[in-house]
Design an enzyme around this catalytic site. Structure first.
Site, PDB file in Angstrom:
ATOM      1  N   TYR A 160      12.212  12.931  -5.118  1.00  0.00           N
ATOM      2  CA  TYR A 160      11.958  13.146  -6.544  1.00  0.00           C
ATOM      3  C   TYR A 160      12.745  14.350  -7.047  1.00  0.00           C
ATOM      4  O   TYR A 160      12.772  15.401  -6.388  1.00  0.00           O
ATOM      5  CB  TYR A 160      10.470  13.392  -6.786  1.00  0.00           C
ATOM      6  CG  TYR A 160       9.605  12.161  -6.689  1.00  0.00           C
ATOM      7  CD1 TYR A 160       9.141  11.515  -7.832  1.00  0.00           C
ATOM      8  CD2 TYR A 160       9.233  11.647  -5.452  1.00  0.00           C
ATOM      9  CE1 TYR A 160       8.332  10.394  -7.749  1.00  0.00           C
ATOM     10  CE2 TYR A 160       8.425  10.522  -5.354  1.00  0.00           C
ATOM     11  CZ  TYR A 160       7.982   9.896  -6.507  1.00  0.00           C
ATOM     12  OH  TYR A 160       7.180   8.790  -6.424  1.00  0.00           O
ATOM     13  N   TYR A 194       8.603   5.332   0.551  1.00  0.00           N
ATOM     14  CA  TYR A 194       8.981   6.527   1.311  1.00  0.00           C
ATOM     15  C   TYR A 194       7.795   7.001   2.133  1.00  0.00           C
ATOM     16  O   TYR A 194       6.677   6.503   1.987  1.00  0.00           O
ATOM     17  CB  TYR A 194       9.460   7.638   0.378  1.00  0.00           C
ATOM     18  CG  TYR A 194       8.464   8.058  -0.664  1.00  0.00           C
ATOM     19  CD1 TYR A 194       7.477   8.997  -0.383  1.00  0.00           C
ATOM     20  CD2 TYR A 194       8.489   7.506  -1.946  1.00  0.00           C
ATOM     21  CE1 TYR A 194       6.543   9.379  -1.340  1.00  0.00           C
ATOM     22  CE2 TYR A 194       7.568   7.873  -2.909  1.00  0.00           C
ATOM     23  CZ  TYR A 194       6.605   8.815  -2.591  1.00  0.00           C
ATOM     24  OH  TYR A 194       5.676   9.178  -3.539  1.00  0.00           O
ATOM     25  N   ARG A 215       4.328   5.031   1.860  1.00  0.00           N
ATOM     26  CA  ARG A 215       3.893   4.456   0.597  1.00  0.00           C
ATOM     27  C   ARG A 215       4.799   3.302   0.205  1.00  0.00           C
ATOM     28  O   ARG A 215       5.995   3.322   0.478  1.00  0.00           O
ATOM     29  CB  ARG A 215       3.933   5.500  -0.537  1.00  0.00           C
ATOM     30  CG  ARG A 215       3.021   6.691  -0.332  1.00  0.00           C
ATOM     31  CD  ARG A 215       2.571   7.227  -1.683  1.00  0.00           C
ATOM     32  NE  ARG A 215       1.804   6.205  -2.368  1.00  0.00           N
ATOM     33  CZ  ARG A 215       1.588   6.202  -3.690  1.00  0.00           C
ATOM     34  NH1 ARG A 215       2.095   7.166  -4.438  1.00  0.00           N
ATOM     35  NH2 ARG A 215       0.867   5.256  -4.244  1.00  0.00           N
ATOM     36  N   HIS A 218       6.925   2.407  -5.885  1.00  0.00           N
ATOM     37  CA  HIS A 218       6.033   2.479  -7.040  1.00  0.00           C
ATOM     38  C   HIS A 218       6.665   3.310  -8.142  1.00  0.00           C
ATOM     39  O   HIS A 218       7.622   4.050  -7.915  1.00  0.00           O
ATOM     40  CB  HIS A 218       4.679   3.085  -6.646  1.00  0.00           C
ATOM     41  CG  HIS A 218       4.796   4.455  -6.038  1.00  0.00           C
ATOM     42  ND1 HIS A 218       5.118   4.662  -4.725  1.00  0.00           N
ATOM     43  CD2 HIS A 218       4.644   5.695  -6.578  1.00  0.00           C
ATOM     44  CE1 HIS A 218       5.169   5.964  -4.467  1.00  0.00           C
ATOM     45  NE2 HIS A 218       4.888   6.606  -5.577  1.00  0.00           N
ATOM     46  N   HIS A 220       5.377   5.856 -11.442  1.00  0.00           N
ATOM     47  CA  HIS A 220       4.241   6.577 -12.020  1.00  0.00           C
ATOM     48  C   HIS A 220       4.302   6.588 -13.548  1.00  0.00           C
ATOM     49  O   HIS A 220       5.392   6.627 -14.141  1.00  0.00           O
ATOM     50  CB  HIS A 220       4.274   8.044 -11.572  1.00  0.00           C
ATOM     51  CG  HIS A 220       4.038   8.253 -10.116  1.00  0.00           C
ATOM     52  ND1 HIS A 220       2.787   8.439  -9.584  1.00  0.00           N
ATOM     53  CD2 HIS A 220       4.904   8.329  -9.066  1.00  0.00           C
ATOM     54  CE1 HIS A 220       2.886   8.630  -8.281  1.00  0.00           C
ATOM     55  NE2 HIS A 220       4.158   8.560  -7.937  1.00  0.00           N
TER      56      HIS A 220
END
Length: 305
Positions: A160, A194, A215, A218, A220
């Site tokens: 991120y 990840y 995970r 996805h 957010h």
């Protein structure tokens, strides 16, 4: 030790508190957790060496800024969501887009635009193009114009921006103000799944209890509008093998939208887009704010520490 002996130890500790000083709420919480911890030590015969190893792990977790991952990984953040769901249901707030965990990687201040945004500050090679669009509506089905849809996701390395200094600031992070019809749209790439940092504190804990720290892919979202309750949610990318095996317990059936894929020829003919792409349609339904219900805006620290 008998419970009465443990209780006596706790009462001795509590007796050192000065009446009228400090926070009564914090006293109540600390004393309850201390009591439960002492009971657990006795019930499970936890040895001093195990306690001090745990202290070392707690120290490392804080040093590595992994508490947000641990809170997700042990199911605590999911449990908080379930408690909020129950509290809303008791207040008559039901339906709508389900909430799910925020996670530890939101950063405020993303660039804003109206109606449409391109999430990539710097294009990444090898990604599958994504267009995602939809409408923000209230519980009566009416569009909510001027709602803010904040969106963030990882890059193809599972990293991120802001937390990853190799990316431009706010890469794959944007805030979209819905148009007069409550609509939003953005262009990005399909993110990947990840795992938590290999060998890190979260990874160590999960391996010790026989679990993985990965995970599914996805995206957010925060959805906010004046007079409405904040929605914190995320969607999973259809087809990811870990959708129902998310170490953070964030998956919900209503949050796995279908992906429609268009070939290069179809993209050009139908949309005048010069590349193949994946498309996700997803509408958000948010609730009007009500008196006497807990605040859906959760105060917490964001960004690298």
């Amino acid at each position: 030790m008998e419970r009465s002996q443990i209780d006596a130890v706790v009462e001795r500790i509590k007796s050192t508190e000065v009446p009228g000083q400090g926070s009564e709420r914090i006293k109540e919480i600390v004393n309850r957790l201390t009591t439960d911890l002492f009971y657990a030590i006795e019930d499970l015969d936890i040895q001093p060496e195990e306690i001090w190893k745990a202290v070392d792990w707690l120290t490392t977790t804080g040093r590595n800024n992994e508490w947000g991952l641990v809170v997700a990984g042990i199911g605590l953040e999911h449990f908080l969501d379930l408690r909020m769901d129950e509290a809303e249901a008791k207040a008559g707030i039901t339906g709508g887009t389900p909430r799910t965990i925020e996670g530890p990687l939101y950063v405020p201040g993303s660039p804003e635009s109206v109606g449409y945004a391109e999430l990539e500050t710097e294009p990444e090679v090898g990604g599958e193009r994504l267009y995602m669009q939809g409408q923000v509506r209230d519980e009566d089905g009416r569009p909510v114009p001027n709602a803010k849809v904040e969106v963030w996701h990882c890059n193809l390395k599972g990293m991120y921006s802001v937390f990853d200094s190799s990316q431009p600031p706010f890469n794959l992070r944007r805030a979209i103000i819905t148009d007069a019809d409550g609509r939003y749209k953005f262009k990005s790439i399909l993110p990947v799944g990840y795992s938590c940092p290999p060998g890190g504190a979260t990874d160590q804990l999960l391996k010790a209890i026989g679990r993985h720290g990965s995970r599914p892919a996805h995206i957010h979202f925060f959805v906010t509008a004046p007079g409405y309750r904040k929605l914190t949610t995320q969607i999973n990318i259809e087809g990811d093998p870990l959708i129902w095996d998310d170490f953070a317990f964030a998956s919900r059936e209503e949050l796995v939208p279908h992906i429609t894929r268009y070939t290069a020829a179809e993209a050009k003919e139908k949309f005048n887009i010069d590349e193949p792409f994946a498309s996700i349609d997803f509408d958000f339904e948010i609730h009007k704010e009500r008196e006497g219900v807990f605040a859906a805006e959760i105060e917490r620290t964001h960004g690298p520490r």
